[in-house]
Design an enzyme around this catalytic site. Structure first.
Site, PDB file in Angstrom:
ATOM      1  N   LEU A  21       1.051  -1.126   0.108  1.00 52.06           N
ATOM      2  CA  LEU A  21      -0.118   0.117  -0.081  1.00 52.06           C
ATOM      3  C   LEU A  21       0.897   1.192   0.370  1.00 52.06           C
ATOM      4  CD1 LEU A  21      -3.032  -0.647   2.898  1.00 52.06           C
ATOM      5  CD2 LEU A  21      -2.716  -0.885  -0.197  1.00 52.06           C
ATOM      6  N   GLY A  22       2.311   0.941   0.272  1.00 53.54           N
ATOM      7  CA  GLY A  22       2.618   2.431  -0.115  1.00 53.54           C
ATOM      8  C   GLY A  22       3.451   2.937   1.577  1.00 53.54           C
ATOM      9  N   LYS A 193     -15.769   2.504   1.092  1.00 54.39           N
ATOM     10  CA  LYS A 193     -15.829   1.255   2.239  1.00 54.39           C
ATOM     11  C   LYS A 193     -14.454   1.091   3.236  1.00 54.39           C
ATOM     12  CE  LYS A 193     -19.549  -1.327   0.821  1.00 54.39           C
ATOM     13  NZ  LYS A 193     -20.289  -0.528   1.434  1.00 54.39           N
ATOM     14  N   LYS A 195     -14.781  -0.912   6.360  1.00 56.96           N
ATOM     15  CA  LYS A 195     -14.933  -2.312   6.788  1.00 56.96           C
ATOM     16  C   LYS A 195     -13.469  -2.759   6.824  1.00 56.96           C
ATOM     17  CE  LYS A 195     -17.531  -4.609   8.429  1.00 56.96           C
ATOM     18  NZ  LYS A 195     -18.927  -3.838   9.425  1.00 56.96           N
ATOM     19  N   GLY A 360      24.750  -5.965 -12.998  1.00 55.36           N
ATOM     20  CA  GLY A 360      23.685  -7.390 -13.200  1.00 55.36           C
ATOM     21  C   GLY A 360      24.962  -8.299 -12.556  1.00 55.36           C
ATOM     22  N   CYS A 387      28.341  -0.142 -13.646  1.00 51.07           N
ATOM     23  CA  CYS A 387      28.696  -1.577 -13.017  1.00 51.07           C
ATOM     24  C   CYS A 387      29.026  -2.349 -13.455  1.00 51.07           C
ATOM     25  CB  CYS A 387      27.929  -2.155 -11.741  1.00 51.07           C
ATOM     26  SG  CYS A 387      29.062  -2.768 -10.720  1.00 51.07           S
ATOM     27  N   HIS A 513      27.316   2.796  -8.370  1.00 48.94           N
ATOM     28  CA  HIS A 513      25.742   2.201  -8.615  1.00 48.94           C
ATOM     29  C   HIS A 513      25.591   4.521  -8.076  1.00 48.94           C
ATOM     30  CE1 HIS A 513      24.963  -1.383  -9.619  1.00 48.94           C
ATOM     31  NE2 HIS A 513      25.829  -1.326  -8.713  1.00 48.94           N
ATOM     32  N   GLU A 515      23.049   5.803  -8.940  1.00 52.88           N
ATOM     33  CA  GLU A 515      21.671   6.043  -9.267  1.00 52.88           C
ATOM     34  C   GLU A 515      22.097   6.283  -7.988  1.00 52.88           C
ATOM     35  OE1 GLU A 515      23.511   3.887 -10.162  1.00 52.88           O
ATOM     36  OE2 GLU A 515      22.419   1.755  -9.692  1.00 52.88           O
TER      37      GLU A 515
HETATM   38  N1  GLN Z   1      28.725  -8.962 -11.314  1.00 50.87           N
HETATM   39  C1  GLN Z   1      29.701  -7.538 -11.508  1.00 50.87           C
HETATM   40  C2  GLN Z   1      30.379  -8.373 -10.603  1.00 50.87           C
HETATM   41  O1  GLN Z   1      30.022  -8.936  -9.241  1.00 50.87           O
HETATM   42  C3  GLN Z   1      28.629  -6.576 -11.237  1.00 50.87           C
HETATM   43  C4  GLN Z   1      27.993  -6.121  -9.999  1.00 50.87           C
HETATM   44  C5  GLN Z   1      26.767  -4.971 -10.894  1.00 50.87           C
HETATM   45  O2  GLN Z   1      26.827  -4.420 -11.943  1.00 50.87           O
HETATM   46  N2  GLN Z   1      26.618  -5.024  -9.388  1.00 50.87           N
HETATM   47  O3  GLN Z   1      31.532  -7.194 -10.218  1.00 50.87           O
END
Ligand code: GLN
Length: 539
Positions: A21-22, A193, A195, A360, A387, A513, A515
């Site tokens: 629900l946030g 509602k 309830k 990834g 990354c 990262h 972001e």
């Molecule tokens: N798999 C890669 C590593 O372990 C990159 C990890 C990632 O993108 N966070 O270095």
């Protein structure tokens, strides 16, 4: 609790009826509204027995959020940091895994002096000591505790008990309970509602907690009738029933809560005053609602099916969208389709103004990503690698520019004759999977005059990391000699943190990262640069 000069105030946010629900957004929004004059410190309590979410599958649990101190935490910490502008610490995310680990350690050490170790008082006291420790260390005026899960879940009972006891420990005037519930409008009935709210408040009261504020999540604003009904049945003031209306953008929630009068109620109940300051925030949100145009950014990944697994990337792009007054359409590209010859790169990137290859793990889809990166490098399409995205950009460059045609990362091919990306020596011996990567914020030294230097406006960048592999130092010279700019290095000069290309509209990648630190008011520099280039050249 040890005596402190200022009185700690605690706001506890619980959830009822169903999950999703946030609660995180609600807690972060309340924090945002109170943080103009007060130091608001968030905590999140998770009921699971994992020590942290670092080893959980992002498809199931969403993105793992990484903090400056290297803590791997629930993605709600992304909301807290973005809404409150604070830097959180690992200890602010309590999990039952952490709690039980500590209780067991204490028991083995003999700290319990021969007593029977019990849920109450021992485990509950330990949970409360965490609240007080964090508040003291962070010098909190207000501690906002978000209780994960839904009232009635077995795994959160001990947390609820700890939260109940706070009222007695700190005094009634210093503790406020907010309960987020669901107000459905069933099809055919077409009426809000109450309830489910009544029932979930009943569950809460059975546990000794009377909510002070009830937020009703609903597709519409709550009408006066339902507010009255909830107030009567759940014993709260009518003004304390707040609409948690569905929105197209959750950044609007603080504005909605404020209009619904939540600040007055909180100020009155906790005897505090910290008027909200929403001017800049609202203006940026207005930009999102009235864009001057749109562009499409492609995200190539493995977990693209679940937008939550790249939550912070979506956020960073949204922050840029508000600054550039451009709608950013996201196109998720499953790169396995390229490998299976189902689609070509140029087909997939048609109409795309910029590409992100995010972080990834593992092999699947990597060759497809390398094809995408090659396309961006050759065609001048703005590219941001994050990354794994940096590791693959280096691999692509090594293969097609340096002529090392078998270049690879040893994560992808352990027997590659040209290991341009390799596991860090200190990682090889590690057996445990949890919390053992290179984690947290590290400093990068940026070369003057590079794109990275311009974007950060500094010769230093502190960004967060989560990886095991690195650009192999044996190949630095070869990469440099062939024209790859290693624009940011670790302080000791051994690890590559940023790479970029000259003579390209925008081609940059980082081992970190960025972001994770992006905020609505201050978008992450590399994302800002990507959208700037995308708008300029392909907008
Ligand atoms: N798999 C890669 C590593 O372990 C990159 C990890 C990632 O993108 N966070 O270095």
């Amino acid at each position: 609790m040890t005596k402190k000069q200022k009185q700690l105030k605690v706001i506890i946010v619980t959830g009822g009826v169903l999950s999703g629900l946030g609660k995180g957004i609600a807690a972060a929004s309340i924090g945002h509204l109170l943080s103009s004059k007060l130091k608001v410190v968030p905590m999140k309590l998770d009921g699971y027995l994992n020590v942290d979410p670092g080893t959980m599958n992002p498809i199931e649990h969403g993105e793992v959020f990484v903090l400056d101190d290297g803590g791997e935490v629930d993605m709600d910490f992304g909301h807290y940091e973005r809404y409150l502008g604070v830097t959180c610490k690992f200890e602010q995310n309590l999990t039952m895994g952490k709690v039980y680990n500590e209780v067991r350690e204490k028991e083995r050490r003999g700290d319990y002096l021969g007593r029977t170790v019990q849920y109450v008082p021992h485990v509950v006291d330990l949970i409360k000591s965490k609240f007080y420790d964090v508040s003291k260390k962070e010098e909190a005026d207000i501690l906002i505790i978000e209780l994960g899960g839904t009232v009635g879940d077995i795994e959160t009972e001990l947390y609820i008990e700890a939260c109940r006891q706070l009222k007695k420990d700190l005094g009634e005037e210093n503790v406020l309970y907010v309960h987020l519930t669901y107000v459905p409008i069933p099809a055919g009935v077409n009426e809000q509602k109450s309830k489910p709210t009544q029932q979930s408040v009943k569950l809460l009261r059975e546990r000794g907690i009377q909510p002070d504020i009830i937020i009703g999540r609903c597709p519409e604003f709550l009408d006066e009738k339902i507010k009255e009904k909830i107030a009567t049945f759940c014993d709260v003031e009518k003004e304390a029933v707040i609409s948690g209306v569905d929105v197209d953008n959750v950044y609007k929630i603080p504005i909605i809560f404020e209009k619904e009068g939540i600040c007055e109620i909180i100020h009155k109940k906790l005897n505090i005053y910290s008027p909200p300051n929403l001017r800049k925030w609202s203006k940026l949100l207005d930009n999102l609602d009235s864009p001057d145009g749109e562009i499409t950014i492609a995200i190539c990944g493995k977990y693209t099916k679940l937008a939550d697994s790249y939550a912070s990337i979506n956020e960073a792009l949204m922050h840029c969208s508000a600054h550039f007054k451009r709608k950013i359409n996201l196109k998720f590209i499953e790169t396995t389709e390229i490998e299976e010859n189902k689609k070509t790169v140029s087909e997939l990137l048609k109409g795309v103004a910029g590409v992100i290859v995010p972080g990834g793990f593992g092999t699947r889809g990597t060759e497809g990503k390398i094809s995408v990166i090659k396309y961006c490098r050759e065609k001048g399409l703005p590219f941001l690698g994050i990354c794994l995205g940096l590791q693959l950009a280096v691999t692509e460059f090594a293969r097609h520019v340096c002529g090392l045609k078998d270049a690879n990362s040893t994560e992808i091919n352990s027997k590659t004759p040209e290991p341009v990306v390799d596991i860090m020596p200190e990682q090889i011996q590690i057996q445990n999977k949890g919390g053992t990567m290179r984690l947290g914020a590290y400093k990068a030294i940026l070369t003057k005059g590079t794109l990275a230097h311009t974007l950060y406006g500094s010769t230093e960048a502190w960004e967060r990391h989560r990886h095991r592999y690195e650009v192999n130092p044996d190949y630095h010279d070869c990469l440099r000699d062939n024209g790859l700019v290693l624009s940011g290095m670790s302080e000791d000069g051994i690890l590559v943190e940023f790479i970029e290309l000259k003579d390209h509209h925008y081609f940059i990648a980082t081992q970190s990262h960025p972001e994770l630190k992006s905020k609505l008011e201050t978008p992450a520099p590399l994302f800002y640069g990507l959208i700037d280039a995308a708008v300029k050249y392909f907008g």
